[in-house]
Design a protein around this motif. Structure first.
Motif, mmCIF file in Angstrom:
data_model
loop_
_atom_site.group_PDB
_atom_site.id
_atom_site.type_symbol
_atom_site.label_atom_id
_atom_site.label_comp_id
_atom_site.label_asym_id
_atom_site.label_seq_id
_atom_site.Cartn_x
_atom_site.Cartn_y
_atom_site.Cartn_z
ATOM 1 N N GLN A 241 -22.808 -27.739 2.974
ATOM 2 C CA GLN A 241 -23.793 -27.087 2.116
ATOM 3 C C GLN A 241 -24.531 -26.017 2.910
ATOM 4 N N VAL A 242 -24.764 -24.900 2.268
ATOM 5 C CA VAL A 242 -25.503 -23.795 2.874
ATOM 6 C C VAL A 242 -26.906 -23.778 2.294
ATOM 7 N N HIS A 243 -27.880 -23.634 3.154
ATOM 8 C CA HIS A 243 -29.269 -23.562 2.718
ATOM 9 C C HIS A 243 -29.849 -22.210 3.087
ATOM 10 N N LEU A 244 -30.554 -21.628 2.153
ATOM 11 C CA LEU A 244 -31.223 -20.342 2.358
ATOM 12 C C LEU A 244 -32.715 -20.537 2.152
ATOM 13 N N THR A 245 -33.502 -20.084 3.102
ATOM 14 C CA THR A 245 -34.944 -20.242 3.023
ATOM 15 C C THR A 245 -35.609 -18.894 3.205
ATOM 16 N N GLU A 246 -36.282 -18.436 2.158
ATOM 17 C CA GLU A 246 -36.988 -17.160 2.209
ATOM 18 C C GLU A 246 -38.423 -17.340 2.678
ATOM 19 N N SER A 247 -38.960 -16.294 3.259
ATOM 20 C CA SER A 247 -40.368 -16.267 3.639
ATOM 21 C C SER A 247 -40.829 -14.815 3.690
ATOM 22 N N GLY A 248 -42.144 -14.641 3.786
ATOM 23 C CA GLY A 248 -42.686 -13.305 3.948
ATOM 24 C C GLY A 248 -43.335 -12.701 2.733
ATOM 25 N N GLY A 249 -43.241 -13.395 1.606
ATOM 26 C CA GLY A 249 -43.875 -12.858 0.410
ATOM 27 C C GLY A 249 -45.384 -12.946 0.497
ATOM 28 N N GLY A 250 -46.049 -12.331 -0.458
ATOM 29 C CA GLY A 250 -47.494 -12.382 -0.477
ATOM 30 C C GLY A 250 -48.087 -11.398 -1.447
ATOM 31 N N LEU A 251 -49.380 -11.238 -1.352
ATOM 32 C CA LEU A 251 -50.130 -10.311 -2.207
ATOM 33 C C LEU A 251 -50.523 -9.097 -1.376
ATOM 34 N N VAL A 252 -50.120 -7.921 -1.843
ATOM 35 C CA VAL A 252 -50.457 -6.683 -1.147
ATOM 36 C C VAL A 252 -50.920 -5.648 -2.161
ATOM 37 N N ALA B 111 -42.483 -9.501 -8.242
ATOM 38 C CA ALA B 111 -41.385 -10.364 -8.686
ATOM 39 C C ALA B 111 -41.245 -11.523 -7.713
ATOM 40 N N VAL B 112 -40.417 -12.474 -8.106
ATOM 41 C CA VAL B 112 -39.939 -13.479 -7.164
ATOM 42 C C VAL B 112 -38.653 -12.934 -6.560
ATOM 43 N N TYR B 113 -38.599 -12.897 -5.247
ATOM 44 C CA TYR B 113 -37.443 -12.352 -4.530
ATOM 45 C C TYR B 113 -36.577 -13.499 -4.008
ATOM 46 N N TYR B 114 -35.293 -13.388 -4.281
ATOM 47 C CA TYR B 114 -34.340 -14.426 -3.919
ATOM 48 C C TYR B 114 -33.310 -13.887 -2.932
ATOM 49 N N CYS B 115 -32.963 -14.729 -1.989
ATOM 50 C CA CYS B 115 -31.897 -14.447 -1.046
ATOM 51 C C CYS B 115 -30.609 -15.075 -1.586
ATOM 52 N N GLU C 228 -21.408 -19.087 -4.305
ATOM 53 C CA GLU C 228 -22.688 -18.396 -4.170
ATOM 54 C C GLU C 228 -23.774 -19.399 -3.819
ATOM 55 N N TYR C 229 -24.648 -18.975 -2.942
ATOM 56 C CA TYR C 229 -25.776 -19.813 -2.537
ATOM 57 C C TYR C 229 -27.052 -19.022 -2.746
ATOM 58 N N TRP C 230 -28.096 -19.740 -3.182
ATOM 59 C CA TRP C 230 -29.369 -19.094 -3.483
ATOM 60 C C TRP C 230 -30.523 -19.826 -2.824
ATOM 61 N N GLY C 231 -31.512 -19.065 -2.405
ATOM 62 C CA GLY C 231 -32.743 -19.653 -1.930
ATOM 63 C C GLY C 231 -33.674 -19.966 -3.085
ATOM 64 N N GLN C 232 -34.819 -20.524 -2.756
ATOM 65 C CA GLN C 232 -35.797 -20.915 -3.772
ATOM 66 C C GLN C 232 -36.675 -19.753 -4.214
ATOM 67 N N GLY C 233 -36.683 -18.693 -3.427
ATOM 68 C CA GLY C 233 -37.453 -17.508 -3.800
ATOM 69 C C GLY C 233 -38.801 -17.445 -3.114
ATOM 70 N N THR C 234 -39.304 -16.226 -2.993
ATOM 71 C CA THR C 234 -40.626 -15.992 -2.438
ATOM 72 C C THR C 234 -41.330 -14.957 -3.311
ATOM 73 N N GLN C 235 -42.584 -15.227 -3.639
ATOM 74 C CA GLN C 235 -43.316 -14.380 -4.574
ATOM 75 C C GLN C 235 -43.884 -13.161 -3.862
#
Length: 114
Positions: free
Chosen positions: A1-12, A91-95, A102-109
């Motif tokens: 299984q491949v896991h994708l973990t996004e980070s870095g989102g936020g309010l700007v 938006a919510v950004y997905y890797c 296809e593998y997808w992360g959970q997303g980062t806002q």
């Protein structure tokens, strides 16, 4: 299984920058393309940018000249450098990683205020 973990989102605020990261872990499988997608409120998911295993990139017209997709070495980290952010980039950004599956992360806002 491949896991994708996004980070870095936020309010700007509009005009500011953010860099998203996506770390790929798990089973070593052949990945042909990695990419960033996003889903804005009330809209369908859309392609933002992709990068192939040989480094070829594509990006959506809406982000050309502002966003840059890249990979870290040794290739298990994906980045999206976002400059000159607009409220329409909210938006919510997905890797995504694509090979045989296809593998997808959970997303980062990402929220951009005007």
């Amino acid at each position: 299984q491949v896991h994708l973990t996004e980070s870095g989102g936020g309010l700007v605020q509009a005009g500011e920058s953010l860099t998203l990261s996506c770390i790929r872990t798990g089973v070593a499988v052949r990945i042909n393309t990695m990419g960033w997608y996003r889903r804005a409120p009330g809209k369908e998911r859309e392609l933002v940018a992709t990068i192939s295993s040989v480094g070829e990139t594509t990006d959506a017209d809406s982000v050309k000249g502002r966003f840059t997709i890249s990979e870290g070495s040794p290739g298990n980290t994906l980045y999206l450098k976002m400059n000159s952010l607009k409220p329409s980039d909210t938006a919510v950004y997905y890797c995504q990683a694509a090979g045989c599956l296809e593998y997808w992360g959970q997303g980062t806002q990402v929220t951009v205020s005007s």
